[in-house]
Design a protein around this motif. Sequence first.
Motif, mmCIF file in Angstrom:
data_model
loop_
_atom_site.group_PDB
_atom_site.id
_atom_site.type_symbol
_atom_site.label_atom_id
_atom_site.label_comp_id
_atom_site.label_asym_id
_atom_site.label_seq_id
_atom_site.Cartn_x
_atom_site.Cartn_y
_atom_site.Cartn_z
ATOM 1 N N ILE A 209 0.893 -1.265 0.023
ATOM 2 C CA ILE A 209 -0.028 0.099 -0.032
ATOM 3 C C ILE A 209 0.892 1.291 -0.103
ATOM 4 C CG2 ILE A 209 -1.763 1.512 1.160
ATOM 5 C CD1 ILE A 209 -2.599 -1.426 0.099
ATOM 6 N N LYS A 210 0.564 2.095 -1.100
ATOM 7 C CA LYS A 210 1.265 3.273 -0.990
ATOM 8 C C LYS A 210 0.167 4.474 -0.621
ATOM 9 C CE LYS A 210 5.340 1.940 -2.505
ATOM 10 N NZ LYS A 210 5.625 0.620 -1.948
ATOM 11 N N THR A 211 0.586 5.459 -0.221
ATOM 12 C CA THR A 211 -0.476 6.765 -0.116
ATOM 13 C C THR A 211 0.114 7.726 -1.038
ATOM 14 O OG1 THR A 211 -0.841 5.954 2.267
ATOM 15 C CG2 THR A 211 -1.322 8.287 1.616
ATOM 16 N N PRO A 212 -0.453 8.251 -2.005
ATOM 17 C CA PRO A 212 -0.116 8.980 -3.070
ATOM 18 C C PRO A 212 -0.548 10.619 -2.307
ATOM 19 C CG PRO A 212 -2.320 8.001 -3.881
ATOM 20 C CD PRO A 212 -1.782 7.319 -2.323
ATOM 21 N N VAL A 213 0.288 11.442 -2.575
ATOM 22 C CA VAL A 213 0.006 12.949 -2.244
ATOM 23 C C VAL A 213 -0.253 13.547 -3.600
ATOM 24 C CG1 VAL A 213 0.800 14.712 -0.850
ATOM 25 C CG2 VAL A 213 1.602 12.527 -0.185
ATOM 26 N N THR A 214 -1.451 13.284 -4.089
ATOM 27 C CA THR A 214 -1.882 13.826 -5.106
ATOM 28 C C THR A 214 -3.522 13.926 -5.257
ATOM 29 O OG1 THR A 214 -2.515 11.743 -6.223
ATOM 30 C CG2 THR A 214 -0.081 12.668 -6.841
ATOM 31 N N SER A 215 -3.891 14.993 -5.918
ATOM 32 C CA SER A 215 -5.460 15.208 -6.023
ATOM 33 C C SER A 215 -6.001 14.143 -6.840
ATOM 34 C CB SER A 215 -5.668 16.529 -6.678
ATOM 35 O OG SER A 215 -5.019 16.510 -8.037
ATOM 36 N N CYS A 216 -7.069 13.787 -6.551
ATOM 37 C CA CYS A 216 -7.836 12.564 -7.427
ATOM 38 C C CYS A 216 -9.189 13.317 -7.756
ATOM 39 C CB CYS A 216 -8.079 11.604 -6.398
ATOM 40 S SG CYS A 216 -8.711 11.873 -4.805
ATOM 41 N N GLY A 217 -10.022 12.488 -8.358
ATOM 42 C CA GLY A 217 -11.255 12.913 -9.275
ATOM 43 C C GLY A 217 -12.240 13.510 -8.269
ATOM 44 N N THR B 117 -7.532 -8.915 5.237
ATOM 45 C CA THR B 117 -8.893 -9.103 4.961
ATOM 46 C C THR B 117 -8.957 -10.049 3.715
ATOM 47 O OG1 THR B 117 -10.839 -7.938 3.946
ATOM 48 C CG2 THR B 117 -8.793 -6.905 3.651
ATOM 49 N N CYS B 118 -9.760 -10.989 3.954
ATOM 50 C CA CYS B 118 -9.955 -12.066 2.667
ATOM 51 C C CYS B 118 -11.269 -11.837 1.863
ATOM 52 C CB CYS B 118 -10.173 -13.402 3.334
ATOM 53 S SG CYS B 118 -8.592 -13.845 4.414
ATOM 54 N N ASN B 119 -11.999 -10.429 2.389
ATOM 55 C CA ASN B 119 -13.017 -10.169 1.541
ATOM 56 C C ASN B 119 -12.834 -9.096 0.544
ATOM 57 O OD1 ASN B 119 -15.525 -8.942 0.745
ATOM 58 N ND2 ASN B 119 -16.478 -9.848 2.650
ATOM 59 N N PRO B 120 -13.112 -9.351 -0.584
ATOM 60 C CA PRO B 120 -12.605 -8.222 -1.611
ATOM 61 C C PRO B 120 -13.383 -6.875 -1.568
ATOM 62 C CG PRO B 120 -14.006 -9.840 -2.691
ATOM 63 C CD PRO B 120 -13.837 -10.338 -1.386
ATOM 64 N N LEU B 121 -14.407 -6.920 -0.746
ATOM 65 C CA LEU B 121 -14.960 -5.547 -0.530
ATOM 66 C C LEU B 121 -14.327 -4.692 0.504
ATOM 67 C CD1 LEU B 121 -18.654 -6.804 -0.407
ATOM 68 C CD2 LEU B 121 -17.543 -5.919 -2.128
ATOM 69 N N ILE B 122 -13.448 -5.099 1.392
ATOM 70 C CA ILE B 122 -12.731 -4.474 2.362
ATOM 71 C C ILE B 122 -11.415 -4.237 1.946
ATOM 72 C CG2 ILE B 122 -12.149 -4.312 4.700
ATOM 73 C CD1 ILE B 122 -14.936 -4.602 4.260
ATOM 74 N N VAL B 123 -11.325 -3.035 1.172
ATOM 75 C CA VAL B 123 -10.149 -2.828 0.321
ATOM 76 C C VAL B 123 -9.578 -1.347 0.571
ATOM 77 C CG1 VAL B 123 -10.175 -4.623 -1.586
ATOM 78 C CG2 VAL B 123 -11.556 -2.530 -1.634
ATOM 79 N N PRO B 124 -8.383 -1.038 0.226
ATOM 80 C CA PRO B 124 -8.115 0.642 0.289
ATOM 81 C C PRO B 124 -8.805 1.522 -0.482
ATOM 82 C CG PRO B 124 -6.143 -1.051 0.301
ATOM 83 C CD PRO B 124 -7.229 -1.621 -0.292
ATOM 84 N N ASN B 125 -9.264 1.263 -1.613
ATOM 85 C CA ASN B 125 -9.835 1.962 -2.364
ATOM 86 C C ASN B 125 -11.511 2.450 -1.884
ATOM 87 O OD1 ASN B 125 -11.299 -0.191 -3.403
ATOM 88 N ND2 ASN B 125 -10.993 0.372 -5.436
ATOM 89 N N LYS B 126 -11.731 1.958 -0.880
ATOM 90 C CA LYS B 126 -12.871 2.270 -0.088
ATOM 91 C C LYS B 126 -12.752 2.724 1.308
ATOM 92 C CE LYS B 126 -15.442 0.502 -3.328
ATOM 93 N NZ LYS B 126 -16.535 1.518 -4.363
#
Length: 201
Positions: free
Chosen positions: A5-13, A131-140
């Motif tokens: 996991i990398k935490t980007p320091v950029t703006s997003c949509g 987490t083994c559940n694909p719903l529990i992810v960083p992009n959420k």
Amino acid sequence: FQTDIKTPVTSCGFGSPQLVRGEDLPRAKSSPDTPNIVLIVMDTLRADRMSCYGYPKETTPNLDALAAAGLLYEEARATSSWTWPSTASILTGLHPQTHGVVSDGRCYLDARLQSLPEVLEERSYTTVAFTCNPLIVPNKNFHQGFENFDSYPTFRKSDVVLGTIKNFMKQYAGTRFFMYLHLVDPHDKYQLTDTARDRVG
């Protein structure tokens, strides 16, 4: 402990960009007053099929032993019937209408809310999630507050991550840590061992 996991320091949509400042802190030692905490979520496991909750067949001997040595809550209830809102409630202590994770379209955990791993990190806990559940992810944003967050885009059985978990515990033995395990084995057909088959028939 390594993570991808990398935490980007950029703006997003969407949303507001956040500047995250990292700093090295010494690892705190665990003790009887500040023990390690392991929180296990077993996704879709029914209480009425667990022997420690009165099911007549011995279906959950390891959980029964854990319950006998600890505290068994008999009136615990989920805040929702599905994964995203329930997990957000577990991690924030808030009702879905308060934390806002209530639908497919509103399934992002608000970074302004303080999460359990953030609270524990402030108290010198090393925080890690598997987490083994694909719903529990960083992009959420479910990784909020975790120093290390091990996730995967498809369902994984517990035995796939067990080696990594054991390695973490060996590496951080004696260190104060909070470990969140989100397991999903009951989502799929259970492969009975001969011992289990003899026990449950």
